[in-house]
Design a protein around this motif. Sequence first.
Motif: not given
Length: 252
Positions: A35-39, A61-66, A68-72
């Motif tokens: 779901c993170y990847q799709e979102g 950009r800020e939301k995407i970074k947050g 992406m960091d959590r998904a990682e």
Amino acid sequence: MSQNHVSGMESSAISVLKRAVELDHSGRFQESLVCYQEGIQLLMDVLKASVKDDSKRGHYREKIKGYMDRAEQIKTHVNQLKEDGKYHEQIRISEDATGHSYESLFKPYMSSFLTEVWVEDPYIRHIHQLYNFLRFCEMLLKAPCKVKKVHLLTSQDEADSGQQRGALSEIKESLSAQGVTLDLQYSSTIHDREIRFDSGWIIKIGRGLDYFKRPKGRFSIGYCDYDLRQCHETSVDIFHTKHTKTLEIQTS
């Protein structure tokens, strides 16, 4: 791109990411990753479409970074659990719940590396159970993997073995035409229900593949689309093992 279309993508992204966070908090990490990847992809599409609004672009950009960091972080955590042989999560399907088709249930655990599947289920005997197995095979063929072999271990239907053998023979022939081999074996002592992937995932469903309720009629909603079909209450336990050589089914 129209503003309405951008708003629609944004709403979809918010919905998918909200689900990702819910799954994350409940410990269903592999599902939350999907779901993170799709979102994140949807938000990136929104970002590309918002070329004229600098404040919005900065916000996205800020939301995407947050995210992406959590998904990682989740990916690292899951990989460590797999490495230690401690990965386990449980999904509880409640009585009359919908949204649990085979596609929905198995998607998080299917990758392009999947080539071989083991199905151990004593109840692939009656017509609706045979159709369940057929739908499961169809799901494998549609998935982004190259399954070449499916092993089925089940019990023999003593009341009508001819119907069971005929149906499974037809499924075997049909799969063969798609380049997939069905290895079929019977056991009179089988009692476990589990599905194993050569990528290391083990999925144990309390009711096996037969967790759907009978539809109210042949022309009722949920008859064709299993995501709309009501379910029996059951639990799904997911494990991961690196030792895929131990996945061979032992027949009695």
